[in-house]
Scaffold this motif. Structure first.
Motif, mmCIF file in Angstrom:
data_model
loop_
_atom_site.group_PDB
_atom_site.id
_atom_site.type_symbol
_atom_site.label_atom_id
_atom_site.label_comp_id
_atom_site.label_asym_id
_atom_site.label_seq_id
_atom_site.Cartn_x
_atom_site.Cartn_y
_atom_site.Cartn_z
ATOM 1 N N ALA A 98 -1.732 14.520 13.333
ATOM 2 C CA ALA A 98 -1.999 13.081 13.193
ATOM 3 C C ALA A 98 -1.662 12.556 11.812
ATOM 4 N N LYS A 99 -1.624 13.426 10.815
ATOM 5 C CA LYS A 99 -1.363 13.021 9.437
ATOM 6 C C LYS A 99 0.092 13.239 9.017
ATOM 7 N N MET A 100 0.969 13.579 9.972
ATOM 8 C CA MET A 100 2.390 13.767 9.669
ATOM 9 C C MET A 100 3.123 12.466 9.975
ATOM 10 N N PRO A 101 3.395 11.632 8.987
ATOM 11 C CA PRO A 101 3.913 10.279 9.246
ATOM 12 C C PRO A 101 5.275 10.250 9.919
ATOM 13 N N ASP A 102 6.108 11.262 9.690
ATOM 14 C CA ASP A 102 7.455 11.228 10.268
ATOM 15 C C ASP A 102 7.443 11.403 11.783
ATOM 16 N N LEU A 103 6.326 11.897 12.351
ATOM 17 C CA LEU A 103 6.261 12.092 13.795
ATOM 18 C C LEU A 103 6.040 10.773 14.537
ATOM 19 N N GLY A 104 5.476 9.791 13.858
ATOM 20 C CA GLY A 104 5.244 8.487 14.479
ATOM 21 C C GLY A 104 4.381 8.558 15.719
ATOM 22 N N PHE A 218 -9.832 9.712 9.651
ATOM 23 C CA PHE A 218 -8.977 9.087 10.666
ATOM 24 C C PHE A 218 -8.918 7.564 10.553
ATOM 25 N N GLU A 219 -9.398 7.004 9.465
ATOM 26 C CA GLU A 219 -9.450 5.543 9.355
ATOM 27 C C GLU A 219 -8.078 4.879 9.454
ATOM 28 N N ASP A 220 -7.036 5.555 9.000
ATOM 29 C CA ASP A 220 -5.690 4.979 9.034
ATOM 30 C C ASP A 220 -4.822 5.624 10.109
ATOM 31 N N VAL A 221 -5.467 6.277 11.078
ATOM 32 C CA VAL A 221 -4.743 7.024 12.117
ATOM 33 C C VAL A 221 -5.137 6.483 13.486
ATOM 34 N N PRO A 222 -4.163 6.118 14.335
ATOM 35 C CA PRO A 222 -4.504 5.695 15.702
ATOM 36 C C PRO A 222 -4.978 6.898 16.524
ATOM 37 N N ALA A 223 -6.243 6.895 16.902
ATOM 38 C CA ALA A 223 -6.798 8.061 17.595
ATOM 39 C C ALA A 223 -7.961 7.658 18.481
ATOM 40 N N LEU A 224 -8.187 8.452 19.513
ATOM 41 C CA LEU A 224 -9.301 8.268 20.444
ATOM 42 C C LEU A 224 -10.019 9.593 20.628
ATOM 43 N N VAL A 225 -11.283 9.512 20.994
ATOM 44 C CA VAL A 225 -12.061 10.697 21.338
ATOM 45 C C VAL A 225 -12.580 10.517 22.755
ATOM 46 N N MET A 226 -12.361 11.514 23.601
ATOM 47 C CA MET A 226 -12.814 11.449 24.982
ATOM 48 C C MET A 226 -13.608 12.694 25.340
ATOM 49 N N GLY A 241 -22.030 11.189 15.985
ATOM 50 C CA GLY A 241 -22.251 11.096 14.541
ATOM 51 C C GLY A 241 -20.999 11.443 13.756
ATOM 52 N N GLU A 242 -20.278 12.456 14.216
ATOM 53 C CA GLU A 242 -19.039 12.849 13.561
ATOM 54 C C GLU A 242 -17.965 11.771 13.716
ATOM 55 N N VAL A 243 -17.896 11.171 14.900
ATOM 56 C CA VAL A 243 -16.925 10.104 15.149
ATOM 57 C C VAL A 243 -17.126 8.956 14.167
ATOM 58 N N ALA A 244 -18.373 8.572 13.951
ATOM 59 C CA ALA A 244 -18.666 7.486 13.001
ATOM 60 C C ALA A 244 -18.293 7.903 11.581
ATOM 61 N N GLY A 247 -14.420 7.817 10.953
ATOM 62 C CA GLY A 247 -13.704 6.557 11.080
ATOM 63 C C GLY A 247 -12.974 6.385 12.388
ATOM 64 N N LEU A 248 -13.543 6.912 13.472
ATOM 65 C CA LEU A 248 -12.936 6.829 14.795
ATOM 66 C C LEU A 248 -13.684 5.829 15.677
ATOM 67 N N PRO A 249 -13.001 5.273 16.681
ATOM 68 C CA PRO A 249 -13.712 4.402 17.622
ATOM 69 C C PRO A 249 -14.707 5.203 18.457
ATOM 70 N N ALA A 250 -15.617 4.512 19.123
ATOM 71 C CA ALA A 250 -16.662 5.169 19.913
ATOM 72 C C ALA A 250 -16.060 6.089 20.970
ATOM 73 N N VAL A 251 -16.785 7.147 21.280
ATOM 74 C CA VAL A 251 -16.336 8.119 22.278
ATOM 75 C C VAL A 251 -16.229 7.457 23.646
ATOM 76 N N THR A 252 -15.145 7.765 24.368
ATOM 77 C CA THR A 252 -14.987 7.340 25.758
ATOM 78 C C THR A 252 -15.445 8.472 26.663
ATOM 79 N N TYR A 253 -16.401 8.188 27.546
ATOM 80 C CA TYR A 253 -16.907 9.201 28.478
ATOM 81 C C TYR A 253 -16.314 8.969 29.866
ATOM 82 N N LEU A 254 -15.639 9.991 30.361
ATOM 83 C CA LEU A 254 -15.039 9.934 31.689
ATOM 84 C C LEU A 254 -16.090 10.333 32.731
ATOM 85 N N PRO A 255 -16.010 9.780 33.952
ATOM 86 C CA PRO A 255 -17.141 9.869 34.883
ATOM 87 C C PRO A 255 -17.414 11.225 35.506
#
Length: 277
Positions: A98-104, A218-226, A241-244, A247-255
């Motif tokens: 996620a921190k390798m900028p050339d990968l886009g 992860f504040e400057d990285v587009p990322a999700l946690v599921m 707690g770790e997500v907060a 710097g990540l958005p809230a966890v998405t819970y799948l059903p």
């Protein structure tokens, strides 16, 4: 393919957005057909990559080395702008990618990760927790643990270890029983290919504190946690707690499901992904 000759499979047209799947030690198998169908309907091409030490790939028990190898795979196959989804023990590789900028990378999705949350108490039943703890102690401990697991596969049946370790989730058990060929092939990988050093690296890299995961990482990285909704309340609290902190958005819970929730809940997975893109 050039120097980066990892095993992989592709489902869907090259005109679709690439979704690169990076597996964990628990399920080093291919995605099921319904997942690939949902992906195509949502506009994604699935590219499932087998990591070093699994399938026919030579071992490379170093997460940084694996991250570099997968980065080379993405570059050589012109996958700039891909969505990368990593699960379980594969997630530490994603922290580096996620921190390798050339990968886009368009979005990194971390599934059933723990970041730096101490999850030892979450492993059930007790024998499985002891195996994880023994593996963390040393390479010698990992050797004994792997011998015990392989013996269990031989004595109690091919799916016994998985069905016992994932018993808290009805969805995970459903996936195991409804996809016997895929699960059997994944277990073949574990029985035939998994070596001690790979096993030790997989467990220690995902369970021990990762010093790279500093506050706001992860504040400057587009990322999700599921994760799956069937995971435990204590795990949810610890990882949220770790997500907060990171710097990540809230966890998405799948059903449906826990560890295998992405494959057990494919439609909801893609709906959640599309909302964030």
């Amino acid at each position: 393919m050039g120097k980066c000759s990892l095993e992989y499979m592709v489902c869907g047209s090259d005109e679709l957005v690439p979704l690169v799947l990076i597996h964990s030690v628990e399920y080093p198998g291919w995605p099921p057909q319904d997942f690939c169908q949902e992906a195509e309907a949502a506009g994604f091409q699935v590219i499932a990559v087998r990591r070093p030490g699994f399938g026919n790939n030579p071992a490379l028990p170093c997460m940084k080395g694996q991250a570099d190898l997968i980065a080379d795979f993405l570059r050589e196959n012109d996958l700039r702008g891909a969505v990368i989804a990593l699960s379980g023990t594969g997630c530490p590789i994603g922290y580096k990618l996620a921190k390798m900028p050339d990968l886009g990378i368009r979005t990194s999705i971390f599934v059933n990760c723990c970041f730096n949350y101490d999850q030892i108490a979450q492993f059930q039943p007790e024998w499985y927790s002891k195996i994880i703890q023994q593996t963390l102690n040393s390479v010698s401990g990992a050797r004994l643990s792997l011998m015990a697991l392989k013996s269990s596969w031989g004595i109690f049946g091919r799916a016994w270890v998985h069905e016992t370790a994932l018993a808290k989730s009805k969805g995970d058990i459903s996936f195991l029983r409804e996809n016997p060929k895929l699960v059997s092939e994944a277990i073949d990988n574990l029985l035939a290919r998994l070596d001690v050093h790979t096993f030790h690296t997989e467990i220690s890299s995902s369970v021990r504190t990762d010093p790279c995961l500093t506050d706001g990482y992860f504040e400057d990285v587009p990322a999700l946690v599921m994760s799956g909704s069937e995971t435990t309340a204590t795990w949810k609290k610890g990882v949220e707690g770790e997500v907060a902190r990171l710097g990540l958005p809230a966890v998405t819970y799948l059903p449906s499901g826990d560890f295998l929730a992405v494959y057990q809940s494919p439609r909801e997975f893609f709906v959640s992904l599309q909302k964030q893109m």
